[in-house]
Every structure is written in structure tokens, then in C-alpha cells.
Motif scaffolding. Sequence first.
Motif, PDB file in Angstrom:
ATOM      1  N   GLU A 167       0.878  -1.166   0.000  1.00  0.00           N
ATOM      2  CA  GLU A 167       0.000   0.000   0.000  1.00  0.00           C
ATOM      3  C   GLU A 167       0.910   1.209   0.000  1.00  0.00           C
ATOM      4  O   GLU A 167       2.106   1.093   0.204  1.00  0.00           O
ATOM      5  CB  GLU A 167      -0.906  -0.031   1.230  1.00  0.00           C
ATOM      6  CG  GLU A 167      -1.907  -1.170   1.195  1.00  0.00           C
ATOM      7  CD  GLU A 167      -2.845  -1.111  -0.006  1.00  0.00           C
ATOM      8  OE1 GLU A 167      -3.366  -0.020  -0.309  1.00  0.00           O
ATOM      9  OE2 GLU A 167      -3.028  -2.151  -0.656  1.00  0.00           O
ATOM     10  N   MET A 168       0.374   2.375  -0.158  1.00  0.00           N
ATOM     11  CA  MET A 168       1.150   3.596  -0.313  1.00  0.00           C
ATOM     12  C   MET A 168       2.325   3.666   0.677  1.00  0.00           C
ATOM     13  O   MET A 168       2.153   3.982   1.843  1.00  0.00           O
ATOM     14  CB  MET A 168       0.246   4.806  -0.119  1.00  0.00           C
ATOM     15  CG  MET A 168       0.937   6.130  -0.330  1.00  0.00           C
ATOM     16  SD  MET A 168       1.625   6.385  -1.952  1.00  0.00           S
ATOM     17  CE  MET A 168       0.157   6.437  -2.942  1.00  0.00           C
ATOM     18  N   PRO A 169       3.546   3.353   0.218  1.00  0.00           N
ATOM     19  CA  PRO A 169       4.710   3.462   1.103  1.00  0.00           C
ATOM     20  C   PRO A 169       5.061   4.926   1.331  1.00  0.00           C
ATOM     21  O   PRO A 169       4.652   5.793   0.564  1.00  0.00           O
ATOM     22  CB  PRO A 169       5.816   2.740   0.328  1.00  0.00           C
ATOM     23  CG  PRO A 169       5.416   2.831  -1.090  1.00  0.00           C
ATOM     24  CD  PRO A 169       3.906   2.896  -1.111  1.00  0.00           C
ATOM     25  N   THR A 170       5.836   5.178   2.381  1.00  0.00           N
ATOM     26  CA  THR A 170       6.182   6.556   2.724  1.00  0.00           C
ATOM     27  C   THR A 170       7.704   6.739   2.750  1.00  0.00           C
ATOM     28  O   THR A 170       8.450   5.780   2.891  1.00  0.00           O
ATOM     29  CB  THR A 170       5.610   6.942   4.103  1.00  0.00           C
ATOM     30  OG1 THR A 170       6.142   6.049   5.083  1.00  0.00           O
ATOM     31  CG2 THR A 170       4.093   6.869   4.097  1.00  0.00           C
ATOM     32  N   ILE A 171       8.123   7.975   2.623  1.00  0.00           N
ATOM     33  CA  ILE A 171       9.533   8.329   2.768  1.00  0.00           C
ATOM     34  C   ILE A 171       9.621   9.423   3.823  1.00  0.00           C
ATOM     35  O   ILE A 171       8.857  10.392   3.791  1.00  0.00           O
ATOM     36  CB  ILE A 171      10.159   8.758   1.422  1.00  0.00           C
ATOM     37  CG1 ILE A 171      11.657   9.024   1.594  1.00  0.00           C
ATOM     38  CG2 ILE A 171       9.443   9.942   0.812  1.00  0.00           C
ATOM     39  CD1 ILE A 171      12.413   9.156   0.288  1.00  0.00           C
ATOM     40  N   GLN A 172      10.514   9.234   4.758  1.00  0.00           N
ATOM     41  CA  GLN A 172      10.694  10.176   5.860  1.00  0.00           C
ATOM     42  C   GLN A 172      11.698  11.258   5.472  1.00  0.00           C
ATOM     43  O   GLN A 172      12.492  11.088   4.550  1.00  0.00           O
ATOM     44  CB  GLN A 172      11.204   9.437   7.100  1.00  0.00           C
ATOM     45  CG  GLN A 172      10.313   8.313   7.566  1.00  0.00           C
ATOM     46  CD  GLN A 172       8.993   8.801   8.103  1.00  0.00           C
ATOM     47  OE1 GLN A 172       8.923   9.841   8.755  1.00  0.00           O
ATOM     48  NE2 GLN A 172       7.932   8.069   7.837  1.00  0.00           N
ATOM     49  N   THR A 173      11.678  12.359   6.195  1.00  0.00           N
ATOM     50  CA  THR A 173      12.604  13.462   5.951  1.00  0.00           C
ATOM     51  C   THR A 173      14.056  12.997   6.011  1.00  0.00           C
ATOM     52  O   THR A 173      14.871  13.380   5.184  1.00  0.00           O
ATOM     53  CB  THR A 173      12.375  14.592   6.973  1.00  0.00           C
ATOM     54  OG1 THR A 173      11.037  15.051   6.872  1.00  0.00           O
ATOM     55  CG2 THR A 173      13.327  15.748   6.748  1.00  0.00           C
ATOM     56  N   SER A 174      14.389  12.142   6.987  1.00  0.00           N
ATOM     57  CA  SER A 174      15.775  11.702   7.148  1.00  0.00           C
ATOM     58  C   SER A 174      16.275  10.939   5.925  1.00  0.00           C
ATOM     59  O   SER A 174      17.422  11.118   5.503  1.00  0.00           O
ATOM     60  CB  SER A 174      15.928  10.845   8.409  1.00  0.00           C
ATOM     61  OG  SER A 174      15.113   9.689   8.310  1.00  0.00           O
ATOM     62  N   GLU A 175      15.449  10.113   5.328  1.00  0.00           N
ATOM     63  CA  GLU A 175      15.864   9.362   4.147  1.00  0.00           C
ATOM     64  C   GLU A 175      15.983  10.278   2.932  1.00  0.00           C
ATOM     65  O   GLU A 175      16.899  10.149   2.119  1.00  0.00           O
ATOM     66  CB  GLU A 175      14.884   8.227   3.863  1.00  0.00           C
ATOM     67  CG  GLU A 175      15.415   7.249   2.866  1.00  0.00           C
ATOM     68  CD  GLU A 175      14.562   6.005   2.739  1.00  0.00           C
ATOM     69  OE1 GLU A 175      14.880   5.208   1.859  1.00  0.00           O
ATOM     70  OE2 GLU A 175      13.584   5.845   3.492  1.00  0.00           O
ATOM     71  N   TYR A 176      15.056  11.205   2.815  1.00  0.00           N
ATOM     72  CA  TYR A 176      15.113  12.191   1.739  1.00  0.00           C
ATOM     73  C   TYR A 176      16.396  13.014   1.861  1.00  0.00           C
ATOM     74  O   TYR A 176      17.141  13.191   0.895  1.00  0.00           O
ATOM     75  CB  TYR A 176      13.862  13.072   1.823  1.00  0.00           C
ATOM     76  CG  TYR A 176      13.821  14.276   0.914  1.00  0.00           C
ATOM     77  CD1 TYR A 176      14.014  14.161  -0.451  1.00  0.00           C
ATOM     78  CD2 TYR A 176      13.559  15.543   1.438  1.00  0.00           C
ATOM     79  CE1 TYR A 176      13.960  15.284  -1.276  1.00  0.00           C
ATOM     80  CE2 TYR A 176      13.498  16.656   0.615  1.00  0.00           C
ATOM     81  CZ  TYR A 176      13.701  16.515  -0.741  1.00  0.00           C
ATOM     82  OH  TYR A 176      13.648  17.618  -1.557  1.00  0.00           O
ATOM     83  N   LYS A 177      16.704  13.492   3.072  1.00  0.00           N
ATOM     84  CA  LYS A 177      17.899  14.294   3.302  1.00  0.00           C
ATOM     85  C   LYS A 177      19.164  13.479   3.026  1.00  0.00           C
ATOM     86  O   LYS A 177      20.141  14.015   2.496  1.00  0.00           O
ATOM     87  CB  LYS A 177      17.920  14.833   4.732  1.00  0.00           C
ATOM     88  CG  LYS A 177      16.939  15.970   4.956  1.00  0.00           C
ATOM     89  CD  LYS A 177      16.886  16.363   6.409  1.00  0.00           C
ATOM     90  CE  LYS A 177      17.891  17.416   6.734  1.00  0.00           C
ATOM     91  NZ  LYS A 177      17.710  17.972   8.096  1.00  0.00           N
ATOM     92  N   LYS A 178      19.159  12.201   3.383  1.00  0.00           N
ATOM     93  CA  LYS A 178      20.322  11.349   3.129  1.00  0.00           C
ATOM     94  C   LYS A 178      20.607  11.287   1.634  1.00  0.00           C
ATOM     95  O   LYS A 178      21.760  11.429   1.200  1.00  0.00           O
ATOM     96  CB  LYS A 178      20.082   9.936   3.667  1.00  0.00           C
ATOM     97  CG  LYS A 178      21.219   8.971   3.370  1.00  0.00           C
ATOM     98  CD  LYS A 178      20.835   7.547   3.693  1.00  0.00           C
ATOM     99  CE  LYS A 178      20.241   6.973   2.445  1.00  0.00           C
ATOM    100  NZ  LYS A 178      20.069   5.581   2.355  1.00  0.00           N
TER     101      LYS A 178
END
Length: 188
Positions: free
Chosen positions: A94-105
Motif C-alpha cells: 500500500e502507499m509506502p512513505t519516505i521520511q525526511t531523514s531518508e530524503y535528506k540522506k
Amino acid sequence: MESLEDYRHDLIEQVKNYGQEEELFDQDAFFDVACNILRDNEVIAEFMPSPYRHGEGTSHFMTVDGYDFSSYDQDESIVIIGCDGGYSLRQNQEMPTIQTSEYKKNLTGMRNFVLASLKGTVLSQMEESSEAYGLAQFIHENKDNIRRFRLYFITDRKFTGRDATVQPVQDIYSPTKKEKGISIEAHL
């Protein structure tokens, strides 16, 4: 109006079909389809794949999946494209998510690639025949004329971070303290 879940389902089907037609791995097919969407929406004019990952899990992590030089002649900017890894693992979720920390990495990895390319230090670590080497070499050779980098991180995940305006440091490179430097933008 189409829901986000419906859009993602259609995107997955498009990626599967494209991957089968072109005989590509899921990750490569996702990159091509997502970049074609960006091109169709006039965000980029063209794109070239150039996958490179180095030093994951370290402070020297670098990543790039593609680029677009087409705007260099117009406004002296270069587009760097990063693609969310593990695409095939999430297709049935189902709709997976991406957190700020992973985006920033990932943005930091793209930024590190740009900085190492400007300085020329990444060139000794790369295979000369790779597309990423050609990108790094172009950046290094044209560092005095580049005015802006636009980083695009493409993903099929929903951003759940609190700060959607996460941006790397502006004016990332300046040969002398008197010069303004090269600006950098980040887009998810």
C-alpha cells in the motif's frame, strides 16, 4: 479526480509494461518512466542515465542516477537526478512513505557527488567509461561557468516529513571568497 493511490497503481502498471517492453530491471524502468513524466511536464528537457553510488552509510556517501545538460546553454544550470532505491520491493505495498531523514540522506549524497565533481576528487574513484564519469568530468571542467544545480529526487513514495522545504546549503562552491558561488535547489 484521481486519488494518489490510483495514480501510483497506474504508475506501477506503466513501469511494469515499459520494463517488459524494453527488457529493463524494475529500478531502471522506474527511472525512465519518472524522467519521461518530468520531461512531458517540461521540468526537464532530456535525461541521461548515469547510475553511481559510493560510500553508502558513510559521511562521504555519493549518489546520482541521471542528469540533464539541456539547460546549461540557456541558464548555466545542470539538473542532477537521484532515484529512490528499492523500487521493485515496494510495488505490491500500500502507499509506502519516505521520511525526511531518508530524503535528506539522498539529497546529501547527490550534493556530495556535485561537490566531489566540482573539486575533481571523484574522478579517480570512477570507471572512465561510465556515464557518471562523463558527468563528473563535465562538471569539473565547467565549474567556473555553472551557476546553479537543480537536484531532483524521484520516488513513488509519499513524503511524510514535517519539513517539505528541506534544502541543501546554498552557494555550495566558490573558487575564491569574493565570488558568489553556485546555488543549489532540491526538488522531491
